[in-house]
Motif scaffolding. Structure first.
Motif, short mmCIF file in Angstrom:
data_model
loop_
_atom_site.label_atom_id
_atom_site.label_comp_id
_atom_site.label_asym_id
_atom_site.label_seq_id
_atom_site.Cartn_x
_atom_site.Cartn_y
_atom_site.Cartn_z
N SER A 160 0.76 -1.27 0.08
CA SER A 160 0.04 -0.04 0.06
C SER A 160 0.66 1.16 0.07
O SER A 160 0.72 2.15 -0.81
N ARG A 161 1.84 1.23 0.82
CA ARG A 161 2.84 2.49 0.87
C ARG A 161 3.37 2.73 -0.46
O ARG A 161 3.58 3.78 -0.87
N PHE A 162 3.88 1.71 -0.94
CA PHE A 162 4.65 1.70 -2.37
C PHE A 162 3.67 2.28 -3.35
O PHE A 162 4.09 3.14 -3.95
N LYS A 163 2.29 1.66 -3.34
CA LYS A 163 1.53 2.10 -4.40
C LYS A 163 1.13 3.82 -4.07
O LYS A 163 0.87 4.73 -5.00
N GLU A 164 1.01 4.19 -2.74
CA GLU A 164 0.62 5.53 -2.37
C GLU A 164 1.56 6.59 -2.53
O GLU A 164 1.06 7.73 -2.46
N THR A 165 2.84 6.07 -2.32
CA THR A 165 3.93 7.19 -2.45
C THR A 165 4.48 7.11 -3.92
O THR A 165 4.53 8.03 -4.73
N PHE A 166 5.37 6.11 -3.92
CA PHE A 166 6.27 5.80 -5.19
C PHE A 166 5.38 5.92 -6.44
O PHE A 166 5.90 6.39 -7.41
N ALA A 169 2.40 6.46 -6.91
CA ALA A 169 1.50 7.42 -7.08
C ALA A 169 2.31 8.89 -8.06
O ALA A 169 1.56 9.43 -8.72
N ALA A 170 3.47 8.98 -7.33
CA ALA A 170 4.38 10.22 -7.82
C ALA A 170 4.76 9.86 -9.22
O ALA A 170 4.72 10.75 -10.10
N GLU A 171 5.08 8.73 -9.48
CA GLU A 171 5.58 8.35 -10.97
C GLU A 171 4.23 8.51 -11.78
O GLU A 171 4.44 9.23 -12.79
N GLN A 172 3.15 7.94 -11.34
CA GLN A 172 2.00 8.04 -12.37
C GLN A 172 1.47 9.45 -12.53
O GLN A 172 0.87 9.97 -13.87
N ALA A 173 1.82 10.39 -11.48
CA ALA A 173 1.42 11.95 -11.88
C ALA A 173 2.19 12.24 -12.77
O ALA A 173 1.73 13.60 -13.53
N ALA A 174 3.57 12.16 -12.74
CA ALA A 174 4.41 12.50 -13.83
C ALA A 174 3.87 12.20 -15.24
O ALA A 174 3.81 13.06 -16.19
#
Length: 195
Positions: free
Chosen positions: A106-112, A114-119
């Motif tokens: 969950s933490r991997f998806k919500e942070t790392f 999610a940030a990559e997909q925002a780019a």
């Protein structure tokens, strides 16, 4: 204390590699007790992930004014980060840990992730605004097309990933994203016509 633990973890991964990394070595390097580490991290893989990936921001890249150019700039930056010896050692262990540790997943998806997909969302939004894409595409799909392929090449297929391959991955991703946008736009038009 958190900073000391994560700094020690990064240094040791660079010096001895992930497989030789132990909590004892990290504790000694950081000057803390093992109990302090175990209160913060459930596993070695989680600690290494936080130290090497989670604390880092999405790498900076320069927009180029085209979908292909932006994807190429982004994947080149990620390639430099993902091809390091530390990343090559950590990725398989992290993938295994994600499969059995729902909290870390969950933490991997919500942070790392999610940030990559925002780019990717930014790149797609700019391409739509420029008229390069007929419509939007799910950033998760764009992420999968480009960085999923890069990760597979580096960590599963163990290919020699050079700039020529990175360039081809960007071209293939740009073509795929363009095709998906056109397909979704056509499907949307067909639904509108039936109404």
């Amino acid at each position: 204390m958190d900073h000391k633990i994560l700094q020690a973890t990064r240094e040791l991964i660079d010096e001895i590699g992930y497989p030789a990394l132990t909590v004892d070595r990290i504790a000694t390097r950081a000057g803390v007790g093992k109990a302090a580490i175990y209160r913060r991290y459930a596993s070695k893989a989680e600690m290494a992930f936080v130290a090497t990936m989670d604390e880092q921001q999405v790498p900076a890249w320069t927009t180029t004014g085209s979908l292909y150019g932006d994807l190429l700039a982004l994947v080149r930056v990620f390639h430099r980060r993902m091809a390091t010896p530390a990343a090559r050692h950590l990725a398989p262990a992290l993938i295994n840990e994600l499969a059995v540790n729902p909290e870390l997943d969950s933490r991997f998806k919500e942070t790392f992730l999610a940030a990559e997909q925002a780019a990717f969302a930014d790149i797609i939004e700019q391409a739509v605004a420029r008229g390069e894409l007929a419509g939007t595409v799910d950033p998760a799909m764009a992420h999968l097309l480009l960085l999923g392929s890069l990760a597979s090449a580096l960590y599963i297929l163990n290919l020699p990933v050079d700039d020529a391959l990175v360039t081809d991955l960007a071209a293939a991703a740009a073509a795929g994203i363009t095709a998906l946008a056109a397909r979704h736009h056509s499907a949307s038009d067909a639904v509108d016509e039936r109404r």
